[in-house]
Design an enzyme around this catalytic site. Structure first.
Site, mmCIF file in Angstrom:
data_model
loop_
_atom_site.group_PDB
_atom_site.id
_atom_site.type_symbol
_atom_site.label_atom_id
_atom_site.label_comp_id
_atom_site.label_asym_id
_atom_site.label_seq_id
_atom_site.Cartn_x
_atom_site.Cartn_y
_atom_site.Cartn_z
ATOM 1 C CB CYS A 27 55.140 89.780 59.519
ATOM 2 S SG CYS A 27 55.418 90.993 60.846
ATOM 3 C CB CYS B 98 57.642 92.043 65.139
ATOM 4 S SG CYS B 98 56.350 92.393 63.914
ATOM 5 C CB CYS C 85 55.002 88.133 63.728
ATOM 6 S SG CYS C 85 56.590 88.916 63.345
ATOM 7 C CB CYS D 213 52.729 77.438 55.407
ATOM 8 S SG CYS D 213 51.547 78.746 55.813
ATOM 9 C CB CYS E 29 35.565 73.185 54.238
ATOM 10 S SG CYS E 29 36.032 74.471 55.416
ATOM 11 C CB CYS F 227 17.860 70.263 7.470
ATOM 12 S SG CYS F 227 17.202 71.944 7.427
ATOM 13 C CG HIS G 81 14.072 69.943 10.404
ATOM 14 N ND1 HIS G 81 15.435 69.803 10.249
ATOM 15 C CD2 HIS G 81 13.573 68.688 10.389
ATOM 16 C CE1 HIS G 81 15.741 68.519 10.163
ATOM 17 N NE2 HIS G 81 14.620 67.828 10.234
#
Length: 717
Positions: free
Chosen positions: A15, A26, A29, A99, A184, A450, A590
């Site tokens: 780590c 460590c 970890c 992972c 989730c 137009c 228009h």
């Protein structure tokens, strides 16, 4: 890695956490401390080199005697505990092969050579060993073999299957959600589906491959499944950072894009081009999509966003209106909002839509009829004077079919605004009923073209899709600027003085440059000067019946409209022009073509009254005053011509006064060209067939069985 000497912190190889020198594991970890290296500092400190070497070797032995962090003794023996990733130390579920955070594959360890439980050797767990079997009896399986991949997929399926009736685990963050939740609650990822054994729980790459192999299949898998397939492909083929894996990922992405492109239909391509057109400010792409029958309210899907490949501009669920608002395309937004109103009503089907091939031939004929005048005034002009009118055969159709025809042909909103709300057209019963000169507003495209479309509709009943008339307009204003500019400047100067302001010569030239630029840009809105120039190209007057005020979409008055009035080709000689005008309608930015309907030769009063009843004598009457009796304005007159509007109109048009005292201009319809007649016949045949089917259905309903009499034939027989 930092120096592992006694005076410095050491870095964990799992780590990268910096630990104190005295720490053997460590702190973060719990990983083992790496072995110390022989450094120059140790030699300079006069330490015994053999002592240092023995210390280093003892550290190596101690490190080898420690169990592996990724597969600890407890996690290996207990299948209910999670395993720690050796890259990011994330705790994953026991049966996951990669992972969930960094997608690093789980470390595989070969089985030990003996079954003795030696604390000095690292432990290894083989997922293929069943309970009750010895380690020596287990068959070693390569982690990259197909057998290992199948075993991992089966383990994942069994794990997910056990959770069907309980909480489900998010495949992105591993959070356990309640069974009824579809997404989730932590990361918002959609709930994945449970697939039968032999496929991946996320919908593995084989599903996408099967979909690609089904070339004749019309149905595509749901979007969530396709996204899961793509994610699984990336996880399986692109996890490692090697160049070969990156190439595999790019190949997978290219293959996926090809599959998406093959599924697109022609209308889908129009839709994607319209989305690009809104971002780029190109109204033609939007107009092409709307003209092809596209839905203005269509929303972008995830696949379409992927194909567009611009996440900063497009998002799932966006419509053309959303994109126009995001990029502040006000002109395109106005087109889309108007098109949304039209799309919500009847589908428009004009003669040029029913017969596109004949319409293309008509446009080519118009292009070939354009000529350019030589001399001091090099303006373009047409060689034929054609006036379009609705065929009288429409009245022979049954009333329901007539209503359907008018719904598909006319612009009901424009007709209602000009006729009912403002009383601008058809306000005189004498003209509409007795003289048979009711004006009908044809449906027109809502783009910036137009005005040009309405001019061609009032003459040839086609649209200016090829921009033939726009190019002629731009070239005429550019090359004939020495003649147009003085007339335009004098007229605009009088308008400015009436409003008590003036401009200098530089400002006049800038405004003229803007007019030239608008004329040359397809889709750009045109102004009064362009109508004046079009009257010279057509060599005939143009009468515009328009609203007095321009209103917003909320109905609020936002400005004064100056389009209503008469536009005469004053820069030509009178002998070079025709006196038969055409009529246009103007509403809220228009333009629409206003056309009459031909009358039967048996009618005693109406078009062609008191004249020989043949096709060449058909005519209509266009009022030159408003509903209050005021004379329509004549635009672009000089100071010497102001006040002589009625006499000028009589010189350039054939004018009459009705029994009711209304000044009107005679519009001679003339003989319809053969190619236009063919287009109208194909258009009317559709409604004739509908009328025939309706009559057959009514006859079959009223007379289910038909009998014949021996006394003779009836009219029906």
């Amino acid at each position: 890695m930092t120096d592992n000497g006694s005076g410095k912190k050491w870095s964990c190889e799992y780590c990268t956490y910096l630990n104190f020198p005295a720490a053997k594991k460590c702190t973060l970890c719990k990983g083992p401390r790496p072995p110390q290296l022989i450094t120059e500092e140790a030699v300079r400190s006069e330490q015994d080199i053999y002592k240092v070497a023995s210390l280093a070797s003892s550290d190596v032995d101690n490190a080898n005697s420690r169990p592996n962090l990724s597969l600890s003794t407890s996690s290996a023996n207990d299948p209910t505990k999670k395993w720690s990733c050796h890259m990011c130390t994330y705790l994953n579920w026991p049966r996951t092969a990669r992972c969930s955070q960094c997608m690093t594959p789980r470390r595989k360890h070969s089985p030990p050579a003996s079954t003795s439980c030696d604390k000095r050797s690292p432990l290894s767990v083989n997922v293929n060993i069943c309970e009750g079997q010895g380690v020596s009896q287990a068959k070693a399986v390569s982690p990259n073999s197909p057998e290992a991949a199948r075993e991992v997929n089966n383990d994942i399926n069994r794990t997910v299957a056990t959770k069907i009736h309980g909480k489900w685990c998010c495949k992105a963050c591993t959070y356990e959600n309640w069974p009824k939740s579809q997404k989730c609650i932590i990361c918002g990822t959609s709930r994945g589906k449970i697939y039968p054994e032999g496929t991946s729980a996320c919908g593995g790459s084989n599903i996408l491959e099967n979909e690609m192999s089904k070339k004749g299949s019309k149905k595509s898998p749901p979007l969530a499944i396709r996204n899961a397939e793509n994610l699984e492909i990336q996880q399986q083929d692109g996890a490692a950072a090697s160049p070969s894996n990156r190439e595999d990922t790019s190949h997978q992405e290219e293959r996926r894009m090809k599959v998406l492109r093959k599924r697109l239909r022609e209308n889908d391509w129009f839709w994607l081009n319209a989305c690009h057109g809104v971002v780029a400010g190109d109204p033609h792409a939007v107009e092409a999509y709307l003209t092809s029958g596209g839905d203005p309210a269509r929303q972008l899907t995830q696949d379409e966003v992927t194909l567009l490949n611009r996440t900063s501009a497009f998002e799932v669920g966006y419509t053309l209106v959303h994109i126009a608002i995001r990029f502040q395309r006000e002109d395109i937004l106005a087109v889309l909002l108007t098109a949304t109103d039209v799309a919500a009503k009847a589908t428009k089907r004009l003669p040029s839509h029913v017969s596109p091939d004949i319409a293309a031939d008509i446009k080519r004929e118009i292009s070939s009829s354009l000529r350019q005048r030589k001399g001091d005034f090099p303006c373009f002009f047409v060689t034929d004077a054609v006036t379009f009118a609705l065929p009288t055969d429409i009245e022979d159709l049954p009333p329901p079919i007539q209503k359907q025809l008018f719904d598909e042909l006319l612009d009901r909103d424009v007709q209602n605004e000009l006729e009912a709300e403002e009383s601008i057209i058809n306000w005189s019963v004498e003209i509409t009923d007795r003289l048979g000169s009711r004006l009908y507003s044809l449906w027109n495209r809502t783009a910036g073209d137009c005005l040009l479309d309405s001019v061609l509709q009032a003459t040839w009943s086609v649209f200016d899709l090829d921009h033939t008339l726009r190019r002629a307009l731009a070239d005429s204003l550019n090359e004939g600027a020495l003649t147009f500019y003085p007339r335009w400047k004098e007229y605009e100067s009088m308008q400015a003085q009436s409003l008590q302001f003036s401009l200098d010569e530089e400002q006049w030239q800038q405004d003229w440059a803007v007019l030239l630029s608008l004329a040359s840009q397809p889709g750009a809105a045109l102004e009064q000067t362009h109508i004046f120039a079009l009257s010279h190209i057509l060599r005939r007057p143009i009468i515009v019946y328009g609203v007095k005020y321009v209103k917003s979409f909320r109905g609020e008055t936002i400005g004064f409209a100056r389009f209503q009035g008469v536009y005469l080709p004053l820069l030509w000689e009178k002998s070079f022009c025709w006196k038969t005008p055409i009529a246009l309608g103007y509403t809220r930015g228009h333009f629409s073509a206003l056309v009459p309907m031909e009358m039967d030769s048996d009618d005693a009063i109406g078009a062609g009254a008191n004249i020989e009843s043949n096709e060449d004598s058909q005519m209509a009457y266009l009022p030159l005053v408003d509903n209050e009796g005021k004379l329509l304005p004549v635009h672009f007159l000089t100071r010497s011509e102001v006040g002589k509007e009625e006499s000028i109109m009589r010189e350039w048009m054939e004018c009459l006064v009705t029994k009711g005292g209304i000044l009107v201009a005679v519009q001679k319809l003339g003989k319809r060209p053969v190619i236009v007649r063919q287009m109208l016949d194909e258009w009317l045949d559709r409604y004739r067939q509908l009328a025939h089917l309706q009559e057959s259905h009514q006859s079959a309903t009223a007379h289910p069985t038909q009998t014949f009499s021996s006394d003779g034939e009836t009219d029906d027989e």
